[in-house]
Design an enzyme around this catalytic site. Sequence first.
Site, mmCIF file in Angstrom:
data_model
loop_
_atom_site.group_PDB
_atom_site.id
_atom_site.type_symbol
_atom_site.label_atom_id
_atom_site.label_comp_id
_atom_site.label_asym_id
_atom_site.label_seq_id
_atom_site.Cartn_x
_atom_site.Cartn_y
_atom_site.Cartn_z
ATOM 1 C CD GLU A 124 -2.854 1.231 0.216
ATOM 2 O OE1 GLU A 124 -3.714 0.364 0.092
ATOM 3 O OE2 GLU A 124 -2.754 2.196 -0.591
ATOM 4 N N GLY A 129 2.185 7.418 -0.760
ATOM 5 C CA GLY A 129 2.553 7.605 0.656
ATOM 6 C C GLY A 129 1.419 7.184 1.576
ATOM 7 N N GLY A 182 12.845 14.671 4.100
ATOM 8 C CA GLY A 182 12.694 13.217 3.966
ATOM 9 C C GLY A 182 11.747 12.805 2.847
ATOM 10 C CD GLU A 185 12.472 7.571 -3.945
ATOM 11 O OE1 GLU A 185 12.935 6.424 -3.847
ATOM 12 O OE2 GLU A 185 11.483 7.937 -3.301
ATOM 13 C CG ASP A 196 9.057 7.941 -6.907
ATOM 14 O OD1 ASP A 196 9.398 6.929 -6.255
ATOM 15 O OD2 ASP A 196 8.075 8.642 -6.598
ATOM 16 C CE LYS A 200 5.735 6.884 -5.496
ATOM 17 N NZ LYS A 200 6.082 8.237 -5.043
ATOM 18 N N GLY A 298 7.045 11.170 2.905
ATOM 19 C CA GLY A 298 7.350 11.570 4.287
ATOM 20 C C GLY A 298 7.267 10.377 5.210
HETATM 21 N N1 HSE Z 1 10.406 10.294 -3.296
HETATM 22 C C1 HSE Z 1 9.037 9.883 -3.230
HETATM 23 C C2 HSE Z 1 8.162 11.089 -3.499
HETATM 24 C C3 HSE Z 1 8.767 9.267 -1.888
HETATM 25 O O1 HSE Z 1 8.653 12.210 -3.406
HETATM 26 O O2 HSE Z 1 6.989 10.918 -3.814
HETATM 27 C C4 HSE Z 1 7.412 8.625 -1.757
HETATM 28 O O3 HSE Z 1 7.259 7.536 -2.626
#
Ligand code: HSE
Length: 414
Positions: A124, A129, A182, A185, A196, A200, A298
């Site tokens: 999930e 996030g 935070g 990546e 990224d 997704k 986060g």
């Molecule tokens: N680096 C990713 C972002 C972290 O900024 O969405 C969450 O998957």
Amino acid sequence: MVNIAVMGHGVVGSGVVEVILSHKEGVLRHAHEELNIKYVLDLKEFPDSPVADRFTKNFEDIIRDDSVQIVVEVMGGLNPAFDFVKRCLTAGKSVVTSNKELVAAKGAELLAVAKEHNANFMFEASVGGGIPIIRPIYQCLAANNVLEIAGILNGTTNFILTKMIDDHMSFQDALALAQKLGYAERNPSADVDGHDACRKICILAALAFGKHVYPEQVHTEGISNLTLADVAYANAWGGEIKLIGNVKMMDNGQIQIIVCPMLVPNSNLMANIDDVFNGIMVRGDATDEVLFYGKGAGKLPTASAVVADVIDCMKHVDARKYLFWEDNTDPDYVQNYLDNPVAMYVRVRVSDVEAERIRGLFGSINWLACDEAEEGELAFVTPKMAEREIRSKLAQLEEQGAEVKTTVRIADFS
Ligand code: HSE
């Protein structure tokens, strides 16, 4: 009592430990069992951690311990995560991961291993996030044929774009802040260059349509070429530039899938999703549009999704959750993006090329003007046509001495 191991103690891993320790009663209430962190795997030392006595540097401690029923993988990257996860599933341990790179590259294979060994493989936290999106697609929206998904899927890039637009922060300063918070990546090029978000949208497409989509099959562009002039032109047009992952099922069974900056009109809710927030629109044939919104990156939002999956695994120790898609090697499953019909924002340095020439090539076009316009530049929006046709016309302009500075697709989702 259910024993778990947490592999990785970075931003997300430390968040998982924190959420488990601070929500003991809630976990018990939902799972009707106590949850015990038996191991934390990390090569670094964390003497101040409240679970400092559970740290190990050796994966074999976890795989050999039959009392560990659930393993959380929050190390990130493919190696050694893939090997560790596969071995855990093969040993009949359920695995929960936030690792989108792993799921996008190896999801079909790991789901098959989980099925074979009667274990659960849950992820999930890999998309959105803290936003519930994986379970809603395979569970709550299961009575729909999903027709389309479009989303702001990367918190870091949305944060950077917002800081650049609203606070006039430089790209580098905004990225440094996203790293400090935070969000980014380990290698932030994965965020900035769109990889990224690509992973997704591949995961969401696989869930929605039942076939694995590999990131290599998806045309992907990031945000690093965008300038403040593009942002100003976008405002003049009446919208915002957002990094969007978009997949559409076509009548012939092929999918259109792309990750790129898109010009989203202000009338669309997605244009108003700022900062680290993500927004994901799922269009089903029964529901029409459903929009999911929340913090897309986060420590604690992501840990929330991981721990919810752990609780679900605790409730399904002897029963598999039906979460599955097949591998797919059909090279024609994904339509070539150049065949996608699209309208395009174009910023071009014209030199000797006349505006009339551009109109002649494209037909009716929408000229844009803004205060930030540079001398010798024109910006316009083309009519909708196959992207291949637009690229060919732009190539003709370049042959005549023009220089195409930026192209941004116009969002074409509800
Ligand atoms: N680096 C990713 C972002 C972290 O900024 O969405 C969450 O998957």
